[in-house]
Design a protein around this motif. Structure first.
Motif, PDB file in Angstrom:
ATOM      1  N   UNK A 309       0.826  -1.210   0.000  1.00 52.79           N
ATOM      2  CA  UNK A 309       0.000   0.000   0.000  1.00 52.79           C
ATOM      3  C   UNK A 309       0.858   1.257   0.000  1.00 52.79           C
ATOM      4  N   UNK A 310       2.030   1.212   0.674  1.00 52.93           N
ATOM      5  CA  UNK A 310       2.920   2.378   0.665  1.00 52.93           C
ATOM      6  C   UNK A 310       3.457   2.638  -0.734  1.00 52.93           C
ATOM      7  N   UNK A 311       3.835   1.576  -1.455  1.00 54.84           N
ATOM      8  CA  UNK A 311       4.296   1.735  -2.840  1.00 54.84           C
ATOM      9  C   UNK A 311       3.178   2.312  -3.704  1.00 54.84           C
ATOM     10  N   UNK A 354      14.957   8.488  -2.382  1.00 61.08           N
ATOM     11  CA  UNK A 354      14.838   8.297  -0.939  1.00 61.08           C
ATOM     12  C   UNK A 354      14.032   9.421  -0.294  1.00 61.08           C
ATOM     13  N   UNK A 355      14.149  10.622  -0.840  1.00 56.73           N
ATOM     14  CA  UNK A 355      13.334  11.729  -0.340  1.00 56.73           C
ATOM     15  C   UNK A 355      11.855  11.486  -0.645  1.00 56.73           C
ATOM     16  N   UNK A 356      11.571  10.919  -1.816  1.00 55.22           N
ATOM     17  CA  UNK A 356      10.188  10.570  -2.177  1.00 55.22           C
ATOM     18  C   UNK A 356       9.638   9.523  -1.215  1.00 55.22           C
ATOM     19  N   UNK A 357      10.450   8.523  -0.894  1.00 51.79           N
ATOM     20  CA  UNK A 357      10.010   7.472   0.038  1.00 51.79           C
ATOM     21  C   UNK A 357       9.723   8.069   1.405  1.00 51.79           C
ATOM     22  N   UNK A 358      10.610   8.918   1.898  1.00 54.67           N
ATOM     23  CA  UNK A 358      10.388   9.560   3.195  1.00 54.67           C
ATOM     24  C   UNK A 358       9.096  10.382   3.184  1.00 54.67           C
ATOM     25  N   UNK A 359       8.892  11.132   2.116  1.00 55.24           N
ATOM     26  CA  UNK A 359       7.704  11.978   2.053  1.00 55.24           C
ATOM     27  C   UNK A 359       6.431  11.152   1.976  1.00 55.24           C
ATOM     28  N   UNK A 360       6.512   9.981   1.311  1.00 52.02           N
ATOM     29  CA  UNK A 360       5.359   9.081   1.267  1.00 52.02           C
ATOM     30  C   UNK A 360       5.036   8.549   2.657  1.00 52.02           C
ATOM     31  N   UNK A 361       6.061   8.115   3.375  1.00 52.34           N
ATOM     32  CA  UNK A 361       5.836   7.642   4.745  1.00 52.34           C
ATOM     33  C   UNK A 361       5.320   8.772   5.643  1.00 52.34           C
ATOM     34  N   UNK A 362       5.735   9.994   5.388  1.00 46.88           N
ATOM     35  CA  UNK A 362       5.255  11.122   6.198  1.00 46.88           C
ATOM     36  C   UNK A 362       3.774  11.376   5.948  1.00 46.88           C
TER      37      UNK A 362
END
Length: 510
Positions: A309-311, A354-362
């Motif tokens: 779901x995060x992806x 990696x910034x995109x991944x962090x922002x998604x988790x945020x």
């Protein structure tokens, strides 16, 4: 003798007064502020359809540390980074157990799993087993080829999708379940290895989603024990039926594995767990079949749907922001090229990804409202009395959207994590409390490292290997609503058309 008796009495009186006055002082502290409870049901009606939304709204009115009364249960809610730090860092030891709840009782083998088991020696044994045999750096490195192979299978399936629209959630779920399955039980759990949709995998995903929905429902019986037997919402009945389906699935896996032990090419986690039935490895009592199934249940439910779901959220955000998608693709082209797929070795060199991944988790934390913890003893937080036995909820979703911590917090802006951005050094692994998608402290998600690797690899592969168009509508109108549940699902599945952008041989599987 008389003098000794008098002195003893005086000392006793002094000690009594000291202890009594201290206890009185502690009790004189006020409870945290919060909305006025209703009779009997307390603040249950305030939770609404999306509790993390409702509690965030209440926190704006009552403050980042709130007290609720849910039926007969005291509940405290942390809705800011500083308050969460008090609970999960300063007072972490006091909040290391879980409160009793029907989900753990009826779906998680009556607290015999890792996630809901009470804190203590047995829990520490389970945590060590999972940390050493599944989630250690060496274990993850040894099995990175498994994840890369399953992601390659996913890319192959998408490359051969033709002109039909793809339900990305279905294929992501198949990929994550099979990647974890090969690590856990030494084989793909679903599908024939082609990456095509599998009805059994779809049924499994529906079971996981149903479990997360049921676990997210505030069950009245948990908060008003005298009404538990009535099962007014029908939640317990559904939990028992769902548990039976999961137990049948897990029992078949365990029994099949026992028959084939010794024929596997490598030692998977289930083989290790079964070996601990004979030898507890010096760590405590031997594992039972029920405990093994409970651990497998944790891994297959918590480790699959959260990652997929995060992806899905990450790709949805990139499709909605085409200039960001183009920037990630350029970075990937520069680092990886067009002749092969991404590998885990590439990930440290992909700064913007990696910034995109962090922002998604945020913006889209997989568990928006933390799994509850319980106060072992009364304590004081920020001048307020936290009663013994009270339940702690950390509103991860609200914290990561707090305007006191984030500029324009509702905007998807990966640049905030880049050098020169507002928070370039924030760690999402539980050390910086303004974004804690995996929780923090002793009860931090055991599979955090695996989840980060899987989400990063799959997202990078999808963005690098394909251009994307929506099956219906324009990026500006893409539905970004959430569905109800313990985990943050999309209300509408992401229906897309993938178009290959690499050399044809890059999509071939061995």
């Amino acid at each position: 003798m008389f003098l000794i008796a008098v002195i003893t009495l005086l000392v006793a009186l002094v000690l009594f007064r000291f202890l009594f006055s201290g206890k009185s002082q502690r009790r004189s502290l006020p409870l945290p502020p919060g909305p006025k409870p209703w009779p009997v049901v307390g603040n249950l009606p305030h939770l609404g359809v999306f509790p993390h939304h409702s509690l965030a709204d209440l926190a704006r009115k009552h403050g980042p540390l709130m007290h609720l009364r849910l039926g007969y249960v005291d509940v405290v809610v942390a809705a800011s980074a500083s308050v969460a730090s008090q609970f999960l860092k300063t007072h972490d030891a006091n909040f290391s157990s879980r409160p009793p709840n029907s989900g753990a009782k009826y779906m998680a083998y009556n607290y015999q799993d890792l996630v809901f088991r009470p804190y203590g020696p047995r829990w520490r044994q389970f945590r060590k087993i999972s940390s050493v045999h599944l989630f250690s750096g060496k274990a993850l490195d040894d099995l990175k080829h498994v994840r890369q192979e399953e992601v390659a299978v996913l890319a192959h399936a998408l490359a051969n999708a033709g002109s039909k629209a793809v339900n990305l959630a279905q294929l992501l779920n198949l990929c994550t379940v099979n990647a974890l399955g090969r690590v856990m039980v030494g084989r793909r759990v679903f599908g024939d290895g082609s990456g095509s949709d599998d009805p059994k995998a779809d049924e499994f995903k529906s079971m996981v989603v149903e479990m997360m929905v049921l676990a997210g429902v505030p069950n009245i019986g948990d908060f008003i024990p005298c009404l538990e037997w009535l099962d007014l919402q029908g939640v317990v009945s559904k939990m028992k039926k769902l548990h039976k389906r999961f137990d049948d699935f897990l029992t078949a896996i365990v029994e099949d594995h026992k028959k084939s032990t010794g024929t596997a090419a490598h030692v998977d986690m289930l083989t290790t767990l079964l070996s601990l039935q004979e030898d507890a490895d010096g760590e405590g009592a031997k594992l039972t079949d029920t405990e093994i199934k409970a651990l497998l249940l944790n891994m297959f439910t918590a480790g699959t749907d959260t990652s997929s779901s995060t992806v899905e959220w990450a790709l949805a955000e990139l499709i909605k922001h085409p200039h960001m998608l183009a920037r990630v693709q350029k970075e990937l082209d520069d680092v990886v090229g067009h002749d092969r797929l991404v590998t885990e070795l590439d990930l440290p060199n992909l700064t913007y990804l990696q910034a995109v991944i962090k922002e998604t988790f945020r913006l889209h934390p997989s568990t928006p409202l933390s799994l509850p913890r319980m106060a072992a003893e009364s304590c004081e937080i920020n001048g307020y009395h936290i009663p013994k036995g009270s339940t702690l909820l950390v509103n991860v979703w609200a914290i990561s959207r707090d305007p006191a911590e984030w500029a324009e917090p509702l905007e998807f802006r990966p640049e905030r994590f880049l050098p020169g951005g507002e928070k370039p050094n924030v760690d999402i692994r539980g050390n910086d409390f303004e974004v804690i998608p995996f929780g923090a402290g002793r009860r931090i998600c055991a599979g955090m490292s695996l989840g980060l690797r899987m989400v990063s690899l799959v997202t990078a592969t999808l963005v690098h290997a394909f251009d994307w168009t929506l099956a219906d509508g324009t990026p500006e109108k893409l539905n970004m609503d959430e569905a109800f549940g313990l985990t943050l699902q999309r209300a509408a599945p992401l229906m897309v058309h993938p178009r290959t952008r690499l050399a044809p041989h890059a999509y071939k599987t061995s």
